[in-house]
Design a protein around this motif. Structure first.
Motif, mmCIF file in Angstrom:
data_model
loop_
_atom_site.group_PDB
_atom_site.id
_atom_site.type_symbol
_atom_site.label_atom_id
_atom_site.label_comp_id
_atom_site.label_asym_id
_atom_site.label_seq_id
_atom_site.Cartn_x
_atom_site.Cartn_y
_atom_site.Cartn_z
ATOM 1 N N TYR A 7 0.810 -1.215 0.000
ATOM 2 C CA TYR A 7 0.000 0.000 0.000
ATOM 3 C C TYR A 7 0.851 1.276 0.000
ATOM 4 O O TYR A 7 0.323 2.361 -0.258
ATOM 5 N N GLN A 10 0.492 3.894 -2.827
ATOM 6 C CA GLN A 10 -0.749 3.679 -3.574
ATOM 7 C C GLN A 10 -1.754 4.790 -3.253
ATOM 8 O O GLN A 10 -1.878 5.224 -2.109
ATOM 9 N N ILE A 12 -5.630 5.965 -2.937
ATOM 10 C CA ILE A 12 -6.903 5.308 -2.611
ATOM 11 C C ILE A 12 -8.036 6.320 -2.701
ATOM 12 O O ILE A 12 -7.883 7.486 -2.323
ATOM 13 N N ASN A 104 -5.309 4.223 -7.540
ATOM 14 C CA ASN A 104 -5.016 2.803 -7.767
ATOM 15 C C ASN A 104 -6.082 1.860 -7.213
ATOM 16 O O ASN A 104 -6.344 0.805 -7.783
ATOM 17 N N ILE A 105 -6.658 2.244 -6.072
ATOM 18 C CA ILE A 105 -7.615 1.356 -5.395
ATOM 19 C C ILE A 105 -8.834 2.161 -4.965
ATOM 20 O O ILE A 105 -8.705 3.250 -4.388
ATOM 21 N N LYS A 144 -6.213 -0.495 -10.057
ATOM 22 C CA LYS A 144 -5.832 -1.899 -9.876
ATOM 23 C C LYS A 144 -6.917 -2.719 -9.186
ATOM 24 O O LYS A 144 -6.947 -3.943 -9.325
ATOM 25 N N ALA A 145 -7.785 -2.053 -8.416
ATOM 26 C CA ALA A 145 -8.847 -2.782 -7.720
ATOM 27 C C ALA A 145 -9.995 -1.840 -7.411
ATOM 28 O O ALA A 145 -9.786 -0.733 -6.918
ATOM 29 N N GLY A 287 -8.546 -5.596 -0.938
ATOM 30 C CA GLY A 287 -7.959 -4.640 -1.874
ATOM 31 C C GLY A 287 -6.529 -4.999 -2.226
ATOM 32 O O GLY A 287 -6.112 -4.896 -3.388
ATOM 33 N N TYR A 288 -5.764 -5.427 -1.219
ATOM 34 C CA TYR A 288 -4.364 -5.825 -1.414
ATOM 35 C C TYR A 288 -4.262 -6.993 -2.392
ATOM 36 O O TYR A 288 -3.482 -6.957 -3.354
ATOM 37 N N HIS A 290 -6.387 -8.184 -4.697
ATOM 38 C CA HIS A 290 -6.803 -7.960 -6.077
ATOM 39 C C HIS A 290 -5.997 -6.873 -6.770
ATOM 40 O O HIS A 290 -5.784 -6.944 -7.982
ATOM 41 N N ALA A 291 -5.529 -5.898 -6.021
ATOM 42 C CA ALA A 291 -4.670 -4.883 -6.631
ATOM 43 C C ALA A 291 -3.330 -5.487 -7.023
ATOM 44 O O ALA A 291 -2.806 -5.228 -8.120
#
Length: 497
Positions: A7, A10, A12, A104-105, A144-145, A287-288, A290-291
């Motif tokens: 993370y 990243q 969010i 990203n997420i 990414k997710a 999230g972790y 799937h990202a």
């Protein structure tokens, strides 16, 4: 790579940051992911305050005390974005769209969770709002997710719910068109008849939102996360944090203040209750996973992953247990706002329930409201009784039904947590914890966070409860005496004839 390392850097985006789950998710990110990049919080303007002002107000609540002490610098990473999930295009300005371009997420948590909300509000926010947000996500090249928060109760006609998609009850496009076209009265007649399996607008609107996410699984890295009944925190940032009267809290507090003495339902039903910190930690691990997975090889095959965030087979407390524990806890540490003895139970018998409802709740409320009116104040007790009765009717489908939610995929996420991060991100430990202590903490801490009272009862509150106990049982015995007396007199007359 550890979860915290992944993370780091990243960006969010969180919707629903003003809600119960959203706030606890923000707090967890600030405290446990201090190296995260920017964290955007989508908030609508409300009561003359814009998103930035509302975010600053949210960050002042007791929930964030620990994060301020441990990671004060992390708060600088929070950025409020003005927007509204009820608007087409979400009401986000072009300038803010540029700001969030490198997200990203996404954690899409925003929703109206009121079971008694009108059909139009639920569809516009929960269903159309999800569609609008998915369309926005198509313009985020570094995404990414996209974690969509649904509910395990999105398929209420099924008694066993697996971690997968099921056939739709109603076409979501048609439902949105109807909600945009017709008035509220027409909506309330049409949609419930189209999908009678759903007890309220919330479960139906969330079900349709899942099918929208499914349609976008070929275009976006989406995943669906289904919590069950979300209640007070188990451990983080401290035990017992709560800010609403949802789940079992409202019911137990109604018993605890003496406003409620009877409820119609199945006392042996085991509700699937999970703490909010279990939900937020599982969200971050989801999230972790799937990202990280989509960072290497984007998976846009249309195969949609589901996670049922629930206690599942590890539930232990029945509705009766929860009520009894709540009453016992309040009796030991009474609420200052008690108006009568904390007592009562749940019954399957509708006749017995309504007999108690009118005898122990309605009639006393009418009498006390009369005294309140005579004293020159506004009567409130009958209004509260009407609210209690309407709420119990809304929840009737849930207090009489026990579902089995399978969560093998959720439990498998625990395998992604390294030994050095287990104390930070493990979430299934709740299910093997002391459930009785957890329920006691819920009732005890609601005194501080919901009723805004001192955690320790005053001597006056303890004396009042003892007086209420004496009066309650005295009235019961006098009533029983006259019932038996008149019954015997009636029987004697029959025998004498």
């Amino acid at each position: 790579m550890s979860i915290a390392q992944f993370y780091a850097g990243q960006e969010i985006l969180i919707t629903g940051g003003s809600g119960f789950i959203g706030k606890v998710l923000i707090e967890k990110i600030l405290r446990s992911l201090p190296d995260v990049g920017k964290v955007y919080i989508l908030l609508r303007s409300k009561k003359g305050k814009n998103a930035s002002q509302r975010l600053e107000e949210i960050l002042q609540i007791p929930l964030f005390r620990r994060a301020r002490e441990e990671q004060p610098e992390a708060f600088k990473k929070l950025i409020a974005i003005d927007g509204d999930c009820q608007e087409l295009g979400l009401g986000i300005s072009s300038l803010d769209m540029v700001k969030i371009r490198n997200v990203n997420i996404i954690f899409h948590v925003a929703a109206t969770v009121r079971f008694d909300d009108d059909m139009r509000t639920s569809i516009i926010l929960n269903t159309r709002g999800t569609h609008e947000f998915l369309k926005l996500a198509l313009d985020l090249p570094k995404l990414k997710a996209f974690v969509h928060v649904s509910t395990t109760y999105s398929h209420p006609d099924l008694r066993e719910v697996d971690e997968r998609i099921y056939a739709p009850y109603i076409d979501w496009r048609t439902a949105i068109k109807i909600a945009e076209t017709y008035d509220q009265e027409t909506l309330n007649m049409l949609l419930p008849k189209s999908s009678p399996e759903h007890p309220n607008s919330y479960t139906l609107s969330k079900n349709m939102a899942e099918h929208i996410v499914k349609e976008y699984s070929h275009k976006l890295p989406v995943v669906i996360f289904r919590p069950s009944i979300v209640a007070s925190s188990f451990r983080e940032p401290f035990p017992g944090w709560i800010e609403n009267f949802n789940a079992p809290v409202g019911m137990v507090m109604a018993y605890g203040t003496g406003l409620m003495h009877s409820n119609h339902g199945d006392p042996d039903v085991k509700p699937d209750i999970i703490p909010v910190d279990m939900v937020t930690k599982a969200l971050l691990v989801t999230g972790y996973k799937h990202a990280k997975q989509n960072e290497k090889v984007p998976k846009l095959s249309g195969e949609l992953e589901f996670y049922n965030c629930c206690a599942s087979t590890q539930r232990s407390l029945t509705m009766s247990d929860i009520i009894d524990l709540g009453i016992e806890t309040v009796f030991d540490n009474p609420y200052e706002k008690c108006i009568w003895l904390p007592a009562g139970s749940m019954t399957r018998c509708a006749f017995w329930h309504y007999l108690r409802f009118f005898g122990l709740q309605v009639i006393p409320a009418i009498l006390l409201d009369g005294l309140i009116r005579l004293s020159g104040h506004t009567p409130v007790l009958m209004r509260l009784q009407r609210r209690i009765e309407s709420t119990t009717k809304v929840l009737k489908a849930f207090t009489n039904t026990e579902w089995q939610f399978n969560n093998d995929k959720l439990k498998s996420l625990e395998n992604l947590i390294g030994d050095d991060e287990r104390s930070v991100f493990t979430f299934m430990d709740y299910c093997s914890g002391d459930m009785q202590k957890y329920m006691r903490d819920i009732v005890k801490d609601a005194k501080e966070f919901l009723l805004k009272e001192n955690p320790i009862s005053s001597s006056a509150a303890r004396v009042r409860v003892k007086i209420f106990w004496f009066l309650h049982h005295t009235i019961q015995y006098i009533g029983l005496y006259y019932i038996v007396k008149n019954l015997l007199r009636f029987l004697y007359k029959i025998i004498a004839k």
